[in-house]
Design a protein around this motif. Sequence first.
Motif, mmCIF file in Angstrom:
data_model
loop_
_atom_site.group_PDB
_atom_site.id
_atom_site.type_symbol
_atom_site.label_atom_id
_atom_site.label_comp_id
_atom_site.label_asym_id
_atom_site.label_seq_id
_atom_site.Cartn_x
_atom_site.Cartn_y
_atom_site.Cartn_z
ATOM 1 N N VAL A 19 0.905 -1.043 -0.098
ATOM 2 C CA VAL A 19 0.436 0.048 0.068
ATOM 3 C C VAL A 19 0.589 0.775 -0.080
ATOM 4 C CG1 VAL A 19 -1.455 1.597 1.416
ATOM 5 C CG2 VAL A 19 -1.748 -1.026 1.629
ATOM 6 N N GLY A 20 1.262 2.315 -0.784
ATOM 7 C CA GLY A 20 1.455 3.451 -0.927
ATOM 8 C C GLY A 20 2.416 3.822 -2.690
ATOM 9 N N LEU A 21 2.019 2.804 -3.045
ATOM 10 C CA LEU A 21 2.339 2.813 -4.099
ATOM 11 C C LEU A 21 1.173 3.333 -4.811
ATOM 12 C CD1 LEU A 21 5.532 2.519 -5.550
ATOM 13 C CD2 LEU A 21 4.937 0.610 -5.999
ATOM 14 N N GLY A 22 1.762 4.190 -6.412
ATOM 15 C CA GLY A 22 0.382 4.381 -7.377
ATOM 16 C C GLY A 22 1.138 4.790 -8.670
ATOM 17 N N VAL A 23 -0.201 4.761 -9.732
ATOM 18 C CA VAL A 23 1.365 5.461 -10.896
ATOM 19 C C VAL A 23 0.685 6.475 -11.634
ATOM 20 C CG1 VAL A 23 1.783 3.341 -11.384
ATOM 21 C CG2 VAL A 23 -0.578 4.041 -12.105
ATOM 22 N N LEU A 24 1.238 7.163 -12.093
ATOM 23 C CA LEU A 24 0.426 8.992 -12.779
ATOM 24 C C LEU A 24 0.784 9.028 -14.350
ATOM 25 C CD1 LEU A 24 -1.824 11.026 -12.414
ATOM 26 C CD2 LEU A 24 0.561 12.512 -12.179
ATOM 27 N N TRP A 25 -0.332 8.932 -15.007
ATOM 28 C CA TRP A 25 0.243 9.472 -16.236
ATOM 29 C C TRP A 25 -0.799 10.157 -17.346
ATOM 30 C CZ3 TRP A 25 -1.900 8.833 -20.826
ATOM 31 C CH2 TRP A 25 -1.545 8.468 -22.146
ATOM 32 N N MET A 26 0.073 10.968 -17.785
ATOM 33 C CA MET A 26 -0.844 11.567 -18.553
ATOM 34 C C MET A 26 -0.161 11.956 -19.604
ATOM 35 S SD MET A 26 -0.237 15.630 -16.959
ATOM 36 C CE MET A 26 -0.420 14.893 -14.708
ATOM 37 N N LYS A 27 -0.720 12.147 -20.807
ATOM 38 C CA LYS A 27 -0.174 12.421 -22.361
ATOM 39 C C LYS A 27 0.593 14.192 -21.475
ATOM 40 C CE LYS A 27 -3.954 11.185 -25.185
ATOM 41 N NZ LYS A 27 -5.051 11.011 -26.458
ATOM 42 N N PRO A 28 1.662 14.059 -22.547
ATOM 43 C CA PRO A 28 2.770 14.747 -22.837
ATOM 44 C C PRO A 28 2.029 16.736 -22.977
ATOM 45 C CG PRO A 28 3.812 13.093 -24.325
ATOM 46 C CD PRO A 28 2.455 12.558 -24.131
ATOM 47 N N GLU A 29 1.359 16.141 -23.956
ATOM 48 C CA GLU A 29 0.913 17.742 -24.258
ATOM 49 C C GLU A 29 0.524 18.507 -22.206
ATOM 50 O OE1 GLU A 29 -1.943 15.093 -26.398
ATOM 51 O OE2 GLU A 29 0.108 15.549 -25.835
ATOM 52 N N HIS A 30 -1.361 17.703 -21.918
ATOM 53 C CA HIS A 30 -1.026 17.893 -20.779
ATOM 54 C C HIS A 30 -0.558 18.020 -19.654
ATOM 55 C CE1 HIS A 30 -4.704 17.075 -22.944
ATOM 56 N NE2 HIS A 30 -4.612 15.828 -22.795
ATOM 57 N N ALA A 31 1.113 17.824 -19.368
ATOM 58 C CA ALA A 31 1.336 18.109 -18.516
ATOM 59 C C ALA A 31 2.386 19.093 -17.783
ATOM 60 C CB ALA A 31 3.339 17.018 -18.558
ATOM 61 N N GLY A 32 1.835 20.005 -18.408
ATOM 62 C CA GLY A 32 1.457 21.362 -18.023
ATOM 63 C C GLY A 32 0.407 22.158 -17.249
ATOM 64 N N LYS A 33 -0.601 21.490 -17.893
ATOM 65 C CA LYS A 33 -1.568 22.059 -17.665
ATOM 66 C C LYS A 33 -2.303 21.611 -15.648
ATOM 67 C CE LYS A 33 -3.318 21.021 -21.788
ATOM 68 N NZ LYS A 33 -4.556 20.412 -22.693
ATOM 69 N N VAL A 34 -1.178 20.705 -15.710
ATOM 70 C CA VAL A 34 -1.376 20.025 -13.963
ATOM 71 C C VAL A 34 -0.527 20.341 -12.215
ATOM 72 C CG1 VAL A 34 -2.368 18.208 -12.872
ATOM 73 C CG2 VAL A 34 -2.797 17.896 -15.240
ATOM 74 N N TRP A 35 -1.366 21.584 -12.006
ATOM 75 C CA TRP A 35 -0.062 21.411 -10.362
ATOM 76 C C TRP A 35 0.589 19.945 -10.211
ATOM 77 C CZ3 TRP A 35 2.260 26.445 -10.312
ATOM 78 C CH2 TRP A 35 2.276 26.945 -11.274
ATOM 79 N N PRO A 36 1.998 19.735 -9.619
ATOM 80 C CA PRO A 36 2.395 18.960 -8.696
ATOM 81 C C PRO A 36 1.210 19.341 -7.770
ATOM 82 C CG PRO A 36 3.556 19.769 -10.532
ATOM 83 C CD PRO A 36 2.597 20.824 -9.545
ATOM 84 N N LEU A 37 1.563 18.216 -6.746
ATOM 85 C CA LEU A 37 0.372 18.563 -5.412
ATOM 86 C C LEU A 37 1.817 19.081 -4.336
ATOM 87 C CD1 LEU A 37 -1.256 15.381 -4.279
ATOM 88 C CD2 LEU A 37 -2.402 17.693 -4.794
ATOM 89 N N LEU A 38 3.483 18.783 -4.634
ATOM 90 C CA LEU A 38 4.550 19.650 -3.689
ATOM 91 C C LEU A 38 5.378 20.148 -5.056
ATOM 92 C CD1 LEU A 38 5.383 16.225 -1.425
ATOM 93 C CD2 LEU A 38 4.453 18.536 -0.962
ATOM 94 N N PRO A 39 5.522 21.369 -4.835
ATOM 95 C CA PRO A 39 6.765 22.026 -5.821
ATOM 96 C C PRO A 39 7.561 20.917 -6.680
ATOM 97 C CG PRO A 39 6.247 22.793 -3.815
ATOM 98 C CD PRO A 39 6.055 21.880 -2.880
ATOM 99 N N PRO A 40 8.081 21.000 -7.627
ATOM 100 C CA PRO A 40 8.919 20.065 -8.121
ATOM 101 C C PRO A 40 10.369 20.958 -8.357
ATOM 102 C CG PRO A 40 7.760 21.242 -9.493
ATOM 103 C CD PRO A 40 7.332 21.851 -8.659
#
Length: 194
Positions: A30-51
């Motif tokens: 428990v605690g492991l997950g995956v996140l994938w998005m089309k490359p053109e969408h990656a800039g539209k979403v804010w990470p939960l923690l600052p990169p």
Amino acid sequence: QSAGLLVDPIKSLGCDYYGASCHKWLGTPVGLGVLWMKPEHAGKVWPLLPPMAGEKGMARFEWIGTAPEYINIASIPALALHGEIGAARKHARLHYLGSTIREKLSRVLPEARFYATLNGSLGLTTFEVPGIDSAKLQKALREKHNILVQAMVGIRSDARIRGIRLSPNVYSNVGEIERVVGAIHREVSEPRRG
């Protein structure tokens, strides 16, 4: 929760975004997950923690702060086993187990109401028996039969759900399902007799 059951979830679902927990059908801790998005969408979403400074694309989502590294290491054997079994065989096994649960429950409790179709839920089976308090049934199954199930009551997203959820996995067998269904039948029938 399609990770581990669909051969290619991103392609088969036609996703722009895909996020999944890996503990249920992939069998990782428990605690492991995956996140994938089309490359053109990656800039539209804010990470939960600052990169970290200068990170671009999906790398912006990889920094999560301090995390237990053993989860990543412990996932290696689970992913190797998944590779041996394969998503298609897991999918077929859970479909079989789910249909077995429904058939056996329906035989002893024809009034049972199922909350999802078999194809929509696979092995996960949430059912309700009219007039039976699901939280009390969960407690009786645990205390009297040493069976752990989830009472699906008081759910904020849908208060109408008042059932019990059975969650078999690929290693579950029909004998275990028969034991669970038998215990449920006894617990549901006892108050009606008294």
